[in-house]
Every structure is written in C-alpha cells, then in structure tokens.
Design a protein around this motif. Structure first.
Motif, PDB file in Angstrom:
ATOM      1  N   GLY A  49       4.767  12.889  -4.925  1.00  0.00           N
ATOM      2  CA  GLY A  49       4.159  13.911  -4.079  1.00  0.00           C
ATOM      3  C   GLY A  49       3.379  14.927  -4.879  1.00  0.00           C
ATOM      4  N   ASN A  50       2.928  15.957  -4.181  1.00  0.00           N
ATOM      5  CA  ASN A  50       2.159  17.043  -4.775  1.00  0.00           C
ATOM      6  C   ASN A  50       2.835  18.373  -4.513  1.00  0.00           C
ATOM      7  OD1 ASN A  50      -0.448  15.170  -3.881  1.00  0.00           O
ATOM      8  ND2 ASN A  50      -0.693  16.214  -5.815  1.00  0.00           N
ATOM      9  N   PHE A  51       2.762  19.273  -5.465  1.00  0.00           N
ATOM     10  CA  PHE A  51       3.094  20.665  -5.182  1.00  0.00           C
ATOM     11  C   PHE A  51       2.019  21.304  -4.317  1.00  0.00           C
ATOM     12  CE2 PHE A  51       5.336  20.828  -9.528  1.00  0.00           C
ATOM     13  CZ  PHE A  51       6.596  20.650  -8.960  1.00  0.00           C
ATOM     14  N   THR A  52       0.796  20.781  -4.421  1.00  0.00           N
ATOM     15  CA  THR A  52      -0.374  21.401  -3.814  1.00  0.00           C
ATOM     16  C   THR A  52      -1.010  20.508  -2.754  1.00  0.00           C
ATOM     17  OG1 THR A  52      -1.826  20.433  -5.476  1.00  0.00           O
ATOM     18  CG2 THR A  52      -0.903  22.607  -5.963  1.00  0.00           C
ATOM     19  N   LEU A  53      -1.909  21.108  -1.990  1.00  0.00           N
ATOM     20  CA  LEU A  53      -2.786  20.339  -1.113  1.00  0.00           C
ATOM     21  C   LEU A  53      -3.838  19.654  -1.978  1.00  0.00           C
ATOM     22  CD1 LEU A  53      -3.325  23.116   1.567  1.00  0.00           C
ATOM     23  CD2 LEU A  53      -2.002  21.038   1.908  1.00  0.00           C
ATOM     24  N   GLY A  54      -4.323  18.520  -1.505  1.00  0.00           N
ATOM     25  CA  GLY A  54      -5.380  17.840  -2.244  1.00  0.00           C
ATOM     26  C   GLY A  54      -4.837  16.768  -3.165  1.00  0.00           C
ATOM     27  N   GLY A  55      -5.737  16.011  -3.738  1.00  0.00           N
ATOM     28  CA  GLY A  55      -5.355  14.865  -4.561  1.00  0.00           C
ATOM     29  C   GLY A  55      -5.035  15.249  -5.993  1.00  0.00           C
ATOM     30  N   ALA A  56      -4.144  14.470  -6.599  1.00  0.00           N
ATOM     31  CA  ALA A  56      -3.822  14.677  -8.015  1.00  0.00           C
ATOM     32  C   ALA A  56      -3.664  13.350  -8.743  1.00  0.00           C
ATOM     33  CB  ALA A  56      -2.534  15.492  -8.148  1.00  0.00           C
ATOM     34  N   GLY A  57      -3.762  12.246  -7.989  1.00  0.00           N
ATOM     35  CA  GLY A  57      -3.541  10.936  -8.592  1.00  0.00           C
ATOM     36  C   GLY A  57      -2.290  10.268  -8.076  1.00  0.00           C
ATOM     37  N   LYS A  58      -1.817  10.688  -6.888  1.00  0.00           N
ATOM     38  CA  LYS A  58      -0.588  10.106  -6.336  1.00  0.00           C
ATOM     39  C   LYS A  58      -0.709   8.607  -6.113  1.00  0.00           C
ATOM     40  CE  LYS A  58      -0.252  12.449  -2.572  1.00  0.00           C
ATOM     41  NZ  LYS A  58      -1.521  13.181  -2.694  1.00  0.00           N
ATOM     42  N   THR A  59      -1.822   8.168  -5.533  1.00  0.00           N
ATOM     43  CA  THR A  59      -1.932   6.747  -5.183  1.00  0.00           C
ATOM     44  C   THR A  59      -1.947   5.858  -6.425  1.00  0.00           C
ATOM     45  OG1 THR A  59      -3.011   7.276  -3.082  1.00  0.00           O
ATOM     46  CG2 THR A  59      -3.301   5.039  -3.930  1.00  0.00           C
ATOM     47  N   PRO A  60      -2.748   6.146  -7.464  1.00  0.00           N
ATOM     48  CA  PRO A  60      -2.630   5.333  -8.687  1.00  0.00           C
ATOM     49  C   PRO A  60      -1.235   5.411  -9.301  1.00  0.00           C
ATOM     50  CG  PRO A  60      -4.658   6.618  -8.718  1.00  0.00           C
ATOM     51  CD  PRO A  60      -3.860   7.110  -7.551  1.00  0.00           C
ATOM     52  N   ALA A  61      -0.582   6.576  -9.195  1.00  0.00           N
ATOM     53  CA  ALA A  61       0.773   6.705  -9.738  1.00  0.00           C
ATOM     54  C   ALA A  61       1.744   5.841  -8.947  1.00  0.00           C
ATOM     55  CB  ALA A  61       1.215   8.165  -9.712  1.00  0.00           C
ATOM     56  N   ALA A  62       1.612   5.829  -7.622  1.00  0.00           N
ATOM     57  CA  ALA A  62       2.490   5.000  -6.791  1.00  0.00           C
ATOM     58  C   ALA A  62       2.300   3.520  -7.115  1.00  0.00           C
ATOM     59  CB  ALA A  62       2.206   5.262  -5.312  1.00  0.00           C
ATOM     60  N   ILE A  63       1.062   3.107  -7.318  1.00  0.00           N
ATOM     61  CA  ILE A  63       0.782   1.709  -7.655  1.00  0.00           C
ATOM     62  C   ILE A  63       1.396   1.362  -9.011  1.00  0.00           C
ATOM     63  CG2 ILE A  63      -1.073   0.101  -8.262  1.00  0.00           C
ATOM     64  CD1 ILE A  63      -2.780   1.605  -6.104  1.00  0.00           C
ATOM     65  N   ALA A  64       1.300   2.283  -9.983  1.00  0.00           N
ATOM     66  CA  ALA A  64       1.876   2.042 -11.303  1.00  0.00           C
ATOM     67  C   ALA A  64       3.397   1.939 -11.223  1.00  0.00           C
ATOM     68  CB  ALA A  64       1.464   3.166 -12.262  1.00  0.00           C
ATOM     69  N   VAL A  65       4.026   2.803 -10.423  1.00  0.00           N
ATOM     70  CA  VAL A  65       5.488   2.762 -10.276  1.00  0.00           C
ATOM     71  C   VAL A  65       5.920   1.456  -9.609  1.00  0.00           C
ATOM     72  CG1 VAL A  65       7.416   3.806  -8.999  1.00  0.00           C
ATOM     73  CG2 VAL A  65       5.857   5.248 -10.328  1.00  0.00           C
ATOM     74  N   ALA A  66       5.180   1.021  -8.592  1.00  0.00           N
ATOM     75  CA  ALA A  66       5.514  -0.247  -7.926  1.00  0.00           C
ATOM     76  C   ALA A  66       5.418  -1.410  -8.910  1.00  0.00           C
ATOM     77  CB  ALA A  66       4.596  -0.481  -6.734  1.00  0.00           C
ATOM     78  N   ALA A  67       4.427  -1.386  -9.801  1.00  0.00           N
ATOM     79  CA  ALA A  67       4.292  -2.451 -10.802  1.00  0.00           C
ATOM     80  C   ALA A  67       5.491  -2.458 -11.751  1.00  0.00           C
ATOM     81  CB  ALA A  67       2.993  -2.266 -11.588  1.00  0.00           C
ATOM     82  N   LEU A  68       5.964  -1.276 -12.130  1.00  0.00           N
ATOM     83  CA  LEU A  68       7.150  -1.196 -12.983  1.00  0.00           C
ATOM     84  C   LEU A  68       8.372  -1.750 -12.256  1.00  0.00           C
ATOM     85  CD1 LEU A  68       6.741   2.336 -14.629  1.00  0.00           C
ATOM     86  CD2 LEU A  68       6.226   0.113 -15.635  1.00  0.00           C
ATOM     87  N   LEU A  69       8.482  -1.461 -10.963  1.00  0.00           N
ATOM     88  CA  LEU A  69       9.607  -1.975 -10.178  1.00  0.00           C
ATOM     89  C   LEU A  69       9.583  -3.503 -10.107  1.00  0.00           C
ATOM     90  CD1 LEU A  69       9.582   0.666  -7.310  1.00  0.00           C
ATOM     91  CD2 LEU A  69      11.469   0.267  -8.914  1.00  0.00           C
ATOM     92  N   VAL A  70       8.399  -4.070  -9.946  1.00  0.00           N
ATOM     93  CA  VAL A  70       8.286  -5.540  -9.922  1.00  0.00           C
ATOM     94  C   VAL A  70       8.735  -6.111 -11.260  1.00  0.00           C
ATOM     95  CG1 VAL A  70       6.652  -7.457  -9.787  1.00  0.00           C
ATOM     96  CG2 VAL A  70       6.495  -5.572  -8.147  1.00  0.00           C
ATOM     97  N   GLU A  71       8.351  -5.458 -12.360  1.00  0.00           N
ATOM     98  CA  GLU A  71       8.788  -5.920 -13.681  1.00  0.00           C
ATOM     99  C   GLU A  71      10.302  -5.857 -13.819  1.00  0.00           C
ATOM    100  OE1 GLU A  71       6.776  -4.141 -16.970  1.00  0.00           O
ATOM    101  OE2 GLU A  71       4.798  -4.325 -16.032  1.00  0.00           O
ATOM    102  N   LEU A  72      10.936  -4.936 -13.081  1.00  0.00           N
ATOM    103  CA  LEU A  72      12.389  -4.813 -13.096  1.00  0.00           C
ATOM    104  C   LEU A  72      13.057  -5.793 -12.135  1.00  0.00           C
ATOM    105  CD1 LEU A  72      12.734  -0.923 -13.219  1.00  0.00           C
ATOM    106  CD2 LEU A  72      13.341  -2.540 -15.029  1.00  0.00           C
ATOM    107  N   GLY A  73      12.262  -6.638 -11.489  1.00  0.00           N
ATOM    108  CA  GLY A  73      12.816  -7.629 -10.578  1.00  0.00           C
ATOM    109  C   GLY A  73      13.073  -7.116  -9.175  1.00  0.00           C
ATOM    110  N   ARG A  74      12.493  -5.970  -8.829  1.00  0.00           N
ATOM    111  CA  ARG A  74      12.702  -5.404  -7.498  1.00  0.00           C
ATOM    112  C   ARG A  74      11.556  -5.783  -6.565  1.00  0.00           C
ATOM    113  NH1 ARG A  74      17.281  -1.982  -8.074  1.00  0.00           N
ATOM    114  NH2 ARG A  74      17.212  -1.988  -5.801  1.00  0.00           N
ATOM    115  N   CYS A  75      11.784  -5.582  -5.267  1.00  0.00           N
ATOM    116  CA  CYS A  75      10.777  -5.880  -4.232  1.00  0.00           C
ATOM    117  C   CYS A  75      10.381  -4.583  -3.536  1.00  0.00           C
ATOM    118  CB  CYS A  75      11.344  -6.870  -3.219  1.00  0.00           C
ATOM    119  SG  CYS A  75      11.785  -8.469  -3.913  1.00  0.00           S
ATOM    120  N   PRO A  76       9.391  -3.872  -4.074  1.00  0.00           N
ATOM    121  CA  PRO A  76       9.023  -2.586  -3.477  1.00  0.00           C
ATOM    122  C   PRO A  76       8.114  -2.750  -2.267  1.00  0.00           C
ATOM    123  CG  PRO A  76       7.651  -3.008  -5.382  1.00  0.00           C
ATOM    124  CD  PRO A  76       8.625  -4.152  -5.305  1.00  0.00           C
ATOM    125  N   ALA A  77       8.153  -1.739  -1.412  1.00  0.00           N
ATOM    126  CA  ALA A  77       7.178  -1.590  -0.330  1.00  0.00           C
ATOM    127  C   ALA A  77       6.738  -0.133  -0.324  1.00  0.00           C
ATOM    128  CB  ALA A  77       7.776  -1.974   1.022  1.00  0.00           C
TER     129      ALA A  77
END
Length: 332
Positions: A49-77
């Motif tokens: 999330g953000n402390f503030t209104l507006g973008g900070a890079g949440k969506t690329p960060a979420a995609i990166a975290v999901a990729a790490l979860l897949v590497e850990l053998g998890r099934c993210p949504a």
C-alpha cells in the motif's frame, strides 16, 4: 488527479496551512478506520500500500512479490479494488474481455502475471481468490482498508516524492498522519533514490522496520537515439520521463496527465499530430497503454519496467517469516 505543487516535499504553502484543519479531520477519520479489526481470509494476505495518495510503484512491487511467492512454491492471486473501473466485483479479470473502464488499469497489468480478482468488498474478493486455488493473496493497495486482516503489509514509497509535505489530504498527500500509519506496516519498500524517500526510510529504521530498497528497471528494448514524444498519466509522470532518458532515448516533448487519466479521442489525435510534426514516435507506460483504444495503441511504443530489489534475500526472508507466522497462528 494531479497532485498540487504545495503537496511537494519541503513545501510550506499558505494553501496547505489553510487546509490543515480539514486535513486533520480527514486524517483522524482515516486513522480511526485503519484501527478497526478485519476478517481473516483463510490464507496469508500480503498487502502493498501507500502512506499517500497517488502512485509509488505498488503494482510493480506486487508483481515482484508474486514472483517471489511462485519461487517459494506458492500459488498467489492478486486482489484489487479496481480503481477507475465500473465493476464492483468480485470478478476475475480477463484481459481478453475486460478493459480499463471495466476493472481499472492496474488489474489488467496484474492479470498478466497471476489470477486477479477485482472486488470493492475485500473479504468477498479474498473468498473468490481462495476459490481459484490461491494459497496466498497479494493485495495491490488497501493499506487503509481494515476489512481484511493483513499478515504482512508494506508501505511502498517513491524515493523522489517521499510523503510530500507530510500533511494529510487535502492539505497534503498523506491518507492519515504518518505516526498513525506506522503501526499498520511491517516494512518499507523504497523505490528509487531521493532525499524525500530517504527521510521516510530513516524513520522506518528508527522504528526497527526493515527497508527494502528497490529500483525500476526498463525492459531491454532498443530506444537509444530514437526521437520520442513521451506521455504518461501516472502518479509521477516525471519518474517515467527520467526512466526513459536512462535508455538514451531522445525526448523531444513530454506530456504529463493525471493518474489513471481516461484518454479522449481528441487529445489522442492531438498527440499523434504533434508527434508527426516533431518527427517523433509516441511512447508511454504499460499502465497507460491498457487505457488506449486499440487503433491508437498501434502508434505507441510501450516502455515496460520491473521492480528489482537491491537485496532479494531480505525480502524473501520477511515473506517466509510472515507465511510461517500465519500458519502457526492458524494451527497452534
């Protein structure tokens, strides 16, 4: 909306001071709401999330975290509110069927990487994620939404913007006073460099919170020497323009728009005409591209970026610990 100049870091503007009492009320209400208990999803929930209104890079960060979860053998949504879309959900995003007007622009990007549910009712959306077989839910935004309990929440902070002038909306960009938001996050993801972001990182470290420094890396497409008219409707268009310069592209004109800007046919035609007059190509962000009509999109190059943590193992470690703690909490 485009952030007003008086929201910027270091600004001490008479308008901000005049709006201070209204910001105090808004911030207090948001903070009180954040303190409410939420429902359990039945699986771990990781929130970016953000402390503030507006973008900070949440969506690329979420995609990166999901990729790490897949590497850990998890099934993210992914679970998203679907800001800017008309569908309340819960509904699974289908990029072949839905457009940005239906589900918002960010869910269309997320759906390219993992199953994505749009739902204004977050617990109902979480149930839909579970029905799809997800064993971890990654929330893109929702830090201030208390309806779903988060097992791990990060604040994503733009290094160049930080928390702006440090005032709650409308006097500044904060969604609630920073001191009231710290207890709701377990760490910071700092995207890019800059004194404003460094100040927030220092505050996090004083509280014993991990700071995961990261950068946005453009895809390896050959832009060097090509002339572009660059346009973007994201939280900080200037960040896109700076990333584009790093590719050695020649930017002959920059056209910033408000975040999530719905492009009209007239202004798109004007962009095409201006680019032709300047002997330039058009280029924009991946997030903007999904909001363009197909006929116009064919005229536009897209600069895709991905978030790369400076220390992926530190991020891995915090995710593993959160997953372990969540399992222990459910199975004492």
């Amino acid at each position: 909306m485009r952030p007003p100049r008086f929201w910027a870091a270091g600004a001490d503007h008479s308008v901000a001071r005049a709006l201070g009492p209204l910001g105090a009320v808004y911030g207090a209400l948001t903070a009180r709401r954040m303190d409410r208990p939420g429902l359990r999803a039945g699986c771990p929930v990781l929130c970016l999330g953000n402390f503030t209104l507006g973008g900070a890079g949440k969506t690329p960060a979420a995609i990166a975290v999901a990729a790490l979860l897949v590497e850990l053998g998890r099934c993210p949504a992914f679970l998203s509110r679907g800001y800017g879309g008309r569908l309340a959900g819960p509904i699974r995003v289908d990029p072949n069927h839905h457009g940005a007007a239906d589900v918002g622009d960010e869910p269309l990007l997320l759906a390219r990487h993992a199953p994505t549910i749009v739902s204004r009712d977050r617990p109902a959306g979480a149930a839909q994620c579970r029905a799809l077989g997800a064993d971890v839910i990654v929330m893109d935004d929702g830090l201030q939404n208390p309806t779903l309990t988060k097992d791990l929440a990060w604040a994503v902070v733009d290094g160049g913007a930080g928390i702006g002038n440090g005032r709650p909306f409308p006097a500044g960009p904060l969604r609630a006073p920073l001191g009231r938001q710290w207890p709701h996050v377990a760490g910071l993801i700092l995207v890019g460099d800059g004194a404003p972001g460094a100040s927030v990182a220092e505050s996090a470290e004083r509280r014993g919170l991990p700071v995961h420094r990261a950068r946005l890396v453009p895809d390896k497409i050959e832009l060097a020497g090509r002339r572009f008219l660059a346009f973007a409707g994201i939280g900080r268009p200037e960040k896109f323009f700076a990333t584009l310069r790093e590719t050695a592209a020649v930017i002959v004109a920059e056209r910033p728009f408000a975040d999530h800007h719905p492009y009209g046919e007239t202004e798109l035609a004007a962009l095409v005409a201006e680019a032709d007059r300047l002997g330039a190509e058009l280029v924009t962000t991946e997030k903007d591209a999904v909001r363009l009509p197909a006929a116009f999109a064919a005229r536009v190059s897209v600069l895709r970026v991905r978030l790369v943590p400076n220390d992926p193992q530190a991020l891995y470690g915090q995710i593993r610990q959160a997953l372990s703690d969540s399992k222990a909490a459910r199975f004492p």
